[in-house]
Design an enzyme around this catalytic site. Sequence first.
Site, PDB file in Angstrom:
ATOM      1  N   ASN A 167       0.700  -1.242  -0.030  1.00  0.00           N
ATOM      2  CA  ASN A 167      -0.117  -0.052  -0.047  1.00  0.00           C
ATOM      3  C   ASN A 167       1.023   1.105   0.024  1.00  0.00           C
ATOM      4  OD1 ASN A 167      -2.629  -1.497   0.088  1.00  0.00           O
ATOM      5  ND2 ASN A 167      -2.265  -1.834   2.338  1.00  0.00           N
ATOM      6  N   GLY A 225      -4.317   3.486   0.851  1.00  0.00           N
ATOM      7  CA  GLY A 225      -4.722   3.532   2.028  1.00  0.00           C
ATOM      8  C   GLY A 225      -3.421   3.051   2.901  1.00  0.00           C
ATOM      9  N   GLN A 226      -2.253   3.608   2.352  1.00  0.00           N
ATOM     10  CA  GLN A 226      -1.044   3.451   3.452  1.00  0.00           C
ATOM     11  C   GLN A 226      -1.356   3.938   4.893  1.00  0.00           C
ATOM     12  OE1 GLN A 226       2.674   4.903   1.860  1.00  0.00           O
ATOM     13  NE2 GLN A 226       3.798   3.801   3.533  1.00  0.00           N
ATOM     14  N   HIS A 239       6.604  -1.344   3.505  1.00  0.00           N
ATOM     15  CA  HIS A 239       6.604  -2.502   4.104  1.00  0.00           C
ATOM     16  C   HIS A 239       5.791  -3.422   3.103  1.00  0.00           C
ATOM     17  CE1 HIS A 239       3.134  -0.254   5.606  1.00  0.00           C
ATOM     18  NE2 HIS A 239       2.459  -1.256   5.246  1.00  0.00           N
ATOM     19  N   LEU A 240       5.984  -4.684   2.847  1.00  0.00           N
ATOM     20  CA  LEU A 240       5.341  -5.741   2.054  1.00  0.00           C
ATOM     21  C   LEU A 240       4.252  -6.803   3.188  1.00  0.00           C
ATOM     22  CD1 LEU A 240       5.545  -6.790  -0.874  1.00  0.00           C
ATOM     23  CD2 LEU A 240       7.209  -8.288  -0.144  1.00  0.00           C
ATOM     24  N   HIS A 241       3.075  -6.524   2.582  1.00  0.00           N
ATOM     25  CA  HIS A 241       2.122  -7.467   3.062  1.00  0.00           C
ATOM     26  C   HIS A 241       2.074  -8.763   2.757  1.00  0.00           C
ATOM     27  CE1 HIS A 241      -0.516  -4.533   5.543  1.00  0.00           C
ATOM     28  NE2 HIS A 241       0.122  -3.587   4.540  1.00  0.00           N
TER      29      HIS A 241
HETATM   30  P1  AMP Z   1      -0.488  -0.228   5.532  1.00  0.00           P
HETATM   31  O1  AMP Z   1      -2.043   0.147   5.429  1.00  0.00           O
HETATM   32  O2  AMP Z   1      -0.189  -0.851   4.401  1.00  0.00           O
HETATM   33  O3  AMP Z   1       0.239   1.095   5.993  1.00  0.00           O
HETATM   34  O4  AMP Z   1      -0.377  -1.205   6.532  1.00  0.00           O
HETATM   35  C1  AMP Z   1       0.013  -1.307   8.228  1.00  0.00           C
HETATM   36  C2  AMP Z   1      -0.298  -2.357   8.807  1.00  0.00           C
HETATM   37  O5  AMP Z   1       0.415  -2.185  10.060  1.00  0.00           O
HETATM   38  C3  AMP Z   1      -1.481  -2.410   9.349  1.00  0.00           C
HETATM   39  O6  AMP Z   1      -2.020  -3.834   8.662  1.00  0.00           O
HETATM   40  C4  AMP Z   1      -1.625  -2.593  10.799  1.00  0.00           C
HETATM   41  O7  AMP Z   1      -2.655  -3.730  11.167  1.00  0.00           O
HETATM   42  C5  AMP Z   1      -0.185  -2.914  11.036  1.00  0.00           C
HETATM   43  N1  AMP Z   1       0.451  -2.807  12.424  1.00  0.00           N
HETATM   44  C6  AMP Z   1       0.160  -1.143  12.870  1.00  0.00           C
HETATM   45  N2  AMP Z   1       0.788  -1.234  14.127  1.00  0.00           N
HETATM   46  C7  AMP Z   1       1.395  -2.549  14.389  1.00  0.00           C
HETATM   47  C8  AMP Z   1       2.088  -3.215  15.379  1.00  0.00           C
HETATM   48  N3  AMP Z   1       2.280  -2.485  16.410  1.00  0.00           N
HETATM   49  N4  AMP Z   1       2.344  -4.260  15.198  1.00  0.00           N
HETATM   50  C9  AMP Z   1       2.032  -4.994  14.003  1.00  0.00           C
HETATM   51  N5  AMP Z   1       1.293  -4.565  12.732  1.00  0.00           N
HETATM   52  C10 AMP Z   1       1.050  -3.417  13.116  1.00  0.00           C
END
Ligand code: AMP
Length: 114
Positions: free
Chosen positions: A87, A93-94, A100-102
């Site tokens: 994202n 929706g970042q 980061h890679l999901h």
């Molecule tokens: P994005 O929307 O691609 O920026 O995704 C950010 C992701 O980080 C989301 O799926 C959150 O659930 C995850 N996230 C946020 N804080 C933490 C945390 N402390 N540990 C693990 N995941 C997290």
Amino acid sequence: MNSECIFCRIISRDIPADLIFETDSIIAFRDINPKAPQHILIVPKKHIDRIENLDENDHCLMGELVYGAKLVAEKLRLDDGYRLIVNNGADAGQEVEHIHLHLLGGRKMTWPPG
Ligand code: AMP
């Protein structure tokens, strides 16, 4: 390291995470709010907020993340497939401004994503 960044704070062990995998340059941990039975975030240790701010010295970084995803998928035995997502920016929706890679797996995915 950006002390305001939640992922930098995980990398520096300032806050805990469920770690899956780590090398000198990347780290993988479970997403705190999983969207699939297996939802892992694969993150460079270098703080870069978005893809457009990668510089030429970072040209291998995304490849390292994808290779990290392969190792995570093997470790979690995601033999039937998985989805990798970046994202990038507001329209995507970042939420966390650290590239980061999901990796999502463990269930059948639909296409297109929302
Ligand atoms: P994005 O929307 O691609 O920026 O995704 C950010 C992701 O980080 C989301 O799926 C959150 O659930 C995850 N996230 C946020 N804080 C933490 C945390 N402390 N540990 C693990 N995941 C997290």
